[in-house]
Design a protein around this motif. Sequence first.
Motif, PDB file in Angstrom:
ATOM      1  N   ASP A 146       0.808  -1.213   0.000  1.00  0.00           N
ATOM      2  CA  ASP A 146       0.000   0.000   0.000  1.00  0.00           C
ATOM      3  C   ASP A 146       0.846   1.272   0.000  1.00  0.00           C
ATOM      4  N   GLU A 171      -1.730  10.791   5.002  1.00  0.00           N
ATOM      5  CA  GLU A 171      -2.189   9.399   4.925  1.00  0.00           C
ATOM      6  C   GLU A 171      -3.495   9.175   5.640  1.00  0.00           C
ATOM      7  N   CYS A 180      -7.481  15.841   3.234  1.00  0.00           N
ATOM      8  CA  CYS A 180      -6.416  14.872   3.495  1.00  0.00           C
ATOM      9  C   CYS A 180      -5.466  15.480   4.529  1.00  0.00           C
ATOM     10  N   THR A 198      -8.615   6.223   7.221  1.00  0.00           N
ATOM     11  CA  THR A 198      -7.442   6.159   6.353  1.00  0.00           C
ATOM     12  C   THR A 198      -7.813   6.606   4.940  1.00  0.00           C
ATOM     13  N   LYS A 200      -7.202   4.987   2.325  1.00  0.00           N
ATOM     14  CA  LYS A 200      -7.737   3.825   1.597  1.00  0.00           C
ATOM     15  C   LYS A 200      -9.236   3.683   1.841  1.00  0.00           C
ATOM     16  N   GLU A 201      -9.658   3.855   3.103  1.00  0.00           N
ATOM     17  CA  GLU A 201     -11.082   3.766   3.413  1.00  0.00           C
ATOM     18  C   GLU A 201     -11.851   4.898   2.717  1.00  0.00           C
ATOM     19  N   HIS A 203     -10.932   6.428   0.043  1.00  0.00           N
ATOM     20  CA  HIS A 203     -10.894   6.147  -1.392  1.00  0.00           C
ATOM     21  C   HIS A 203     -11.956   5.131  -1.773  1.00  0.00           C
ATOM     22  N   ASP A 204     -12.105   4.079  -0.932  1.00  0.00           N
ATOM     23  CA  ASP A 204     -13.128   3.063  -1.219  1.00  0.00           C
ATOM     24  C   ASP A 204     -14.527   3.661  -1.180  1.00  0.00           C
TER      25      ASP A 204
END
Length: 408
Positions: A146, A171, A180, A198, A200-201, A203-204
């Motif tokens: 990642d 991040e 961000c 996060t 990633k979360e 982004h999902d």
Amino acid sequence: MAKARDEFGGGASLEDELSCPICLCLYTNPVSLSCGHSFCKQCIQKALSAQQQSKAPYSCPMCKLQLGPILELQKNFQLCSIVEAFLATTSKGQQGKGPAEGKKEVVPCDFCLDRSQPAVKTCLICDASLCQAHLNKHNAKASQQDHVLVEVGAGGVVEERRCLEHGRLLECYCQDEGQCICVLCSIAGCHKGHSIITLKEAHDKELGLLSDIVTWLQERKSTLATALEELQKSENQLKTNTKTVTSQLQKLFEEMKTEMIQKERNILSDIQSNEKKQLADITKVKKEMEQRRDEAAQHLQSLQKMREQPDIFLFFKEFKLAMDRIASQNFGISGMDVVVVQLDQARINRYRRLMQDFVRCLDSLLQDVHSELTNQIKSNSGASDTGTYSNCKCSKIRVIPQDSGLGL
């Protein structure tokens, strides 16, 4: 190139001095803050905008000196002239950022021990530049899948991924502010206590929303295309029907006018024919009576002369002949009935009432058609589709049947 660097007193160090602390490239349109530090105008505006969005007081990215609520970015004309002179002398040929045109910056790999190979990627998590061999080893580790990889020498792109306040990698994601942020911002910064997830979360979640919006837009596009086709059909149908109805009504009114004109001609012709016939009869009777009047005058004149006849025998002879002539002729008066067409006021008023009744009946029938068209247009114009995810509904124009009650 070396001679140019020597003229400026050590080219590499001078180029560093003429580089923006934020983007690490040569100054472009340099401006100075009240603390004396200089930056590219675009770079400092982005940094101050980020501070404003985080509701932090304006401060210099270098010395952290608070600048106050009102900022004045003063253009550093001297620094701008020095940069232009440096570019002209070193033949870089442009006032842009980054390395000279036609040359690509070579960054050595941070993990090569003997002979450093050129780096192909920079890992923002490891803060290291990697050649292709070390990049393959880096990506082979599950714990580093990642990690964020960027192009070597990305410069401003790398800086944009770091927190302007703490210098750490962005991040995390603040759901309250929609920004961000770095870990320190969520622990001890202005985002402390906010809902943090996060990247990633986040982004999902955004991918899910993006997928929904794409699906919705595709549906809307298809629905709108269908609606446009229906509208085009309705437009063509409206034009065709209007042309047909207009032609029918024009023909109808033309037939009515023709019929009325023909009726007028027939009636006037009958009246004129009757007048002509009766005038001819009157003329004939007048001639006959004029002839009788002339003959009676002649006989009257002859009888008046007989009074002067002195001979009695001749008197009787002439008188007998005159009486025989008078008896053989017709001196009667020939009478005849003259038929005169007269329109009294009562009959005229009756005709006018009949005409008004006919016009009202025609108006009523045509008004029904007009009202039906008006109501349909209002109904169609009032229909709209304003729902965010609703289906697009195209109002259709209803066709008025030809036997819709015109009855004319």
